[in-house]
Design an enzyme around this catalytic site. Sequence first.
Site, PDB file in Angstrom:
ATOM      1  N   GLU A  16       0.850  -1.221   0.000  1.00  0.00           N
ATOM      2  CA  GLU A  16       0.000   0.000   0.000  1.00  0.00           C
ATOM      3  C   GLU A  16       0.874   1.255   0.000  1.00  0.00           C
ATOM      4  OE1 GLU A  16      -3.225  -0.021  -0.358  1.00  0.00           O
ATOM      5  OE2 GLU A  16      -3.825  -2.035   0.252  1.00  0.00           O
TER       6      GLU A  16
HETATM    7  C1  LIG Z   1       3.160 -10.413  -0.109  1.00  0.00           C
HETATM    8  C2  LIG Z   1       2.987  -9.308  -1.091  1.00  0.00           C
HETATM    9  C3  LIG Z   1       1.740  -9.079  -1.652  1.00  0.00           C
HETATM   10  C4  LIG Z   1       1.571  -8.064  -2.585  1.00  0.00           C
HETATM   11  N1  LIG Z   1       0.343  -7.887  -3.182  1.00  0.00           N
HETATM   12  C5  LIG Z   1       0.233  -7.039  -4.236  1.00  0.00           C
HETATM   13  C6  LIG Z   1      -0.974  -6.999  -5.017  1.00  0.00           C
HETATM   14  O1  LIG Z   1      -1.954  -7.680  -4.724  1.00  0.00           O
HETATM   15  N2  LIG Z   1      -1.005  -6.193  -6.101  1.00  0.00           N
HETATM   16  C7  LIG Z   1       0.048  -5.415  -6.459  1.00  0.00           C
HETATM   17  O2  LIG Z   1      -0.055  -4.711  -7.453  1.00  0.00           O
HETATM   18  N3  LIG Z   1       1.206  -5.403  -5.723  1.00  0.00           N
HETATM   19  C8  LIG Z   1       1.320  -6.212  -4.639  1.00  0.00           C
HETATM   20  N4  LIG Z   1       2.493  -6.255  -3.911  1.00  0.00           N
HETATM   21  C9  LIG Z   1       3.589  -5.378  -4.285  1.00  0.00           C
HETATM   22  C10 LIG Z   1       3.886  -4.282  -3.261  1.00  0.00           C
HETATM   23  O3  LIG Z   1       2.896  -3.316  -3.307  1.00  0.00           O
HETATM   24  C11 LIG Z   1       5.293  -3.748  -3.600  1.00  0.00           C
HETATM   25  O4  LIG Z   1       6.201  -4.729  -3.162  1.00  0.00           O
HETATM   26  C12 LIG Z   1       5.583  -2.422  -2.974  1.00  0.00           C
HETATM   27  O5  LIG Z   1       4.833  -1.434  -3.620  1.00  0.00           O
HETATM   28  C13 LIG Z   1       7.062  -2.032  -3.052  1.00  0.00           C
HETATM   29  O6  LIG Z   1       7.584  -2.214  -4.326  1.00  0.00           O
HETATM   30  P1  LIG Z   1       8.957  -3.028  -4.515  1.00  0.00           P
HETATM   31  O7  LIG Z   1       8.794  -4.298  -3.777  1.00  0.00           O
HETATM   32  O8  LIG Z   1       9.268  -3.107  -5.950  1.00  0.00           O
HETATM   33  O9  LIG Z   1      10.043  -2.171  -3.764  1.00  0.00           O
HETATM   34  P2  LIG Z   1      10.883  -0.940  -4.354  1.00  0.00           P
HETATM   35  O10 LIG Z   1       9.971   0.054  -4.961  1.00  0.00           O
HETATM   36  O11 LIG Z   1      12.005  -1.450  -5.172  1.00  0.00           O
HETATM   37  O12 LIG Z   1      11.461  -0.325  -3.012  1.00  0.00           O
HETATM   38  C14 LIG Z   1      12.639  -0.806  -2.356  1.00  0.00           C
HETATM   39  C15 LIG Z   1      13.033   0.188  -1.277  1.00  0.00           C
HETATM   40  O13 LIG Z   1      13.333   1.460  -1.888  1.00  0.00           O
HETATM   41  C16 LIG Z   1      12.522   2.466  -1.317  1.00  0.00           C
HETATM   42  N5  LIG Z   1      12.140   3.425  -2.349  1.00  0.00           N
HETATM   43  C17 LIG Z   1      11.628   3.182  -3.569  1.00  0.00           C
HETATM   44  N6  LIG Z   1      11.374   4.320  -4.213  1.00  0.00           N
HETATM   45  C18 LIG Z   1      11.714   5.317  -3.388  1.00  0.00           C
HETATM   46  C19 LIG Z   1      11.680   6.737  -3.470  1.00  0.00           C
HETATM   47  N7  LIG Z   1      11.199   7.391  -4.533  1.00  0.00           N
HETATM   48  N8  LIG Z   1      12.127   7.438  -2.425  1.00  0.00           N
HETATM   49  C20 LIG Z   1      12.584   6.823  -1.322  1.00  0.00           C
HETATM   50  N9  LIG Z   1      12.635   5.499  -1.173  1.00  0.00           N
HETATM   51  C21 LIG Z   1      12.204   4.747  -2.196  1.00  0.00           C
HETATM   52  C22 LIG Z   1      11.306   1.745  -0.754  1.00  0.00           C
HETATM   53  O14 LIG Z   1      10.690   2.487   0.287  1.00  0.00           O
HETATM   54  C23 LIG Z   1      11.925   0.447  -0.263  1.00  0.00           C
HETATM   55  O15 LIG Z   1      12.478   0.646   1.009  1.00  0.00           O
HETATM   56  C24 LIG Z   1       2.665  -7.242  -2.940  1.00  0.00           C
HETATM   57  C25 LIG Z   1       3.922  -7.468  -2.358  1.00  0.00           C
HETATM   58  C26 LIG Z   1       4.087  -8.491  -1.461  1.00  0.00           C
HETATM   59  C27 LIG Z   1       5.456  -8.743  -0.898  1.00  0.00           C
END
Ligand SMILES: Cc1cc2nc3c(=O)[nH]c(=O)nc-3n(C[C@H](O)[C@H](O)[C@H](O)COP(=O)(O)OP(=O)(O)OC[C@H]3O[C@@H](n4cnc5c(N)ncnc54)[C@H](O)[C@@H]3O)c2cc1C
Length: 594
Positions: free
Chosen positions: A407
Amino acid sequence: MTATQPPVALGGNFLVSPLDEATLFTRERFTDDHRDIEKMVRDFASERVRPNRDALESRNQELALTLLREMGELGLLGIDVPEAYGGMELDKITTAIVAESMGRSYSASFSVVYSVQTGIGMLPVLWFGTPAQKERYLPRLVTGEWIGAYALTEPSAGSDALSGKCGATLSEDGRYYLLNGEKQFITNAAWADLFTVFAQVNGSQFSAFLVERTTPGLTVGAEEKKMGVKGSSTCPVVLKEARVPVENLLYEVGKGATIAFNALNLGRFKLAASDLGGSKAVFEEAVRYAKGRRQFAQAIANFDVIKGKVADMAVRIFAADSMIYRTIGLIQQAVDRLDPAAADYYVQMGEATERYAMEASMAKVVGSETLGMVTDHGVQILGGYGFIEEFPMAGPYRDTRIDRIWEGTNEINRQIVAGTVMKRAILEELPIRTQIRAIDAFLDDEPEAAGGALVAERAALEAGKRLALSLLHEALNEFGQDLKHEQQLMELLANMFIEIYTAESTLGRTALFDPRAAAQPTAMKVAQVQAAEASIRLLNLALTGLNGIFRGALPMAMIERLRRFQARMIPRTDILRLKRAIAEYAYAKESYPF
Ligand SMILES: Cc1cc2nc3c(=O)[nH]c(=O)nc-3n(C[C@H](O)[C@H](O)[C@H](O)COP(=O)(O)OP(=O)(O)OC[C@H]3O[C@@H](n4cnc5c(N)ncnc54)[C@H](O)[C@@H]3O)c2cc1C
């Protein structure tokens, strides 16, 4: 909207005006209907879900879907859906109450299945679907006959969700969109019948599609092996020339971001409410254990540091409760002014919710970090048993870790909070600059002599608001619009705004307690501790932030100014004694006491 209603304040207004308790929503203002639903869902959570926790954690699809359908029979999958489509369309406060009560079920996995079904899996159709789309999908989703999923994230597009590469091109005969790409981490994927899939039309127009599971070209990949919420399904979804009928475009080409952000705003406050329920359930387990476990010939509950931890948990939960329901109340007040008969009612609802996107982000951060802190303390109170799976802490400790990530990560949400205030200051959407100009006069005024319940705390909070705005002022002077790139400073500002909103919500809620209520004296103590600790944190945050802005060379005038704030904000509160009393009250109640 009637002519007599004052305009709804913008989110962030709390920084520039004192709290109006008349409009503050708290759980003490639940109606009888709210309480009836709360009882029904709490009974369902404790009688149907909690006893099945272990089976649900082993990803027992049949059991999870049976329970979901039972919720459908109770009407609980259609809280936001109009009767015409099989729902009950109750208010947003009820949505939060159901989420909170499900959070108490002790099965975070099942709560996740339910949350996606009733939230991101269903609301995009409800809000933006055509009548034909609503008729086809909503009645099936509200009964649990069909399972919904939401596919936004991609391997290379997480926080930067709008940068997804998944593409959609119109077929030559104009009857289909052909979707190509891969979605990552999709909750409910293995069980879902309907996916809301986001894709770029012609490479650049971010759009959403309703994609049925049987669509040729759609395949669901293998289950992820997760740290927590192991009983929920999380898989990649692959789209290869997936043929989606043009009628299944959701809303309009290029409107995917509106759909995605609306779903997130609502999802954030629901997650916050769910974490609040989880925090209360974990608190009760920790207290029960502390009273029963004996070491050094006495219950560990007697040890002063255990009392301190129990009180810390109680204070955090009470404060989270106060700010989460305040936020939901603000959204509800804005929604109440809309005309449900308007053709674009749900678009307007999205806009109304958007006004408080900043508060929804704050609630998400506070809810998830409260449950994180409460489960961590819970493990510690259980000692070695906290580390063992068959005791009731290891599971919640792992399960809640994801709440700070999905979220919108808490980092992203904090940037939203500070970014919103920055924008509202620069564009003068809120009178932040006027308030900043009045700070010197505020500091010149004699502080009110303390006296009366929570008067000193309220005065310190008003000073805290000015302190946060002073920091914002110095930061904008130094960096201008580039402040948004100073992420650590932005995060620090966000933390100050969150502290202020939370402390103010807590003080306001406490003032509404019936003085004859048994819990009132303890609620007062909770508010005193919360306010005192918030003051200390605010002073520390400001000091770190100012040192960052002045690169470690704080001018004497700035130090002098900080001293004037300190004089108003240093608490004169015996926090340790109050914490003992709070813990002892919780021990006597044997449950979360508010
Ligand atoms: C169990 C699970 C269920 C999920 N369910 C869904 C689902 O139903 N539908 C769906 O669409 N997604 C889903 N997700 C995805 C989830 O919403 C994403 O994992 C989340 O949005 C973070 O994206 P990422 O994992 O690519 O991390 P990244 O975006 O790569 O982030 C990695 C780190 O970098 C930081 N970061 C990234 N960008 C910035 C910035 N601009 N400034 C500062 N810090 C930053 C983040 O805060 C984090 O600490 C799910 C994930 C999991 C693990």
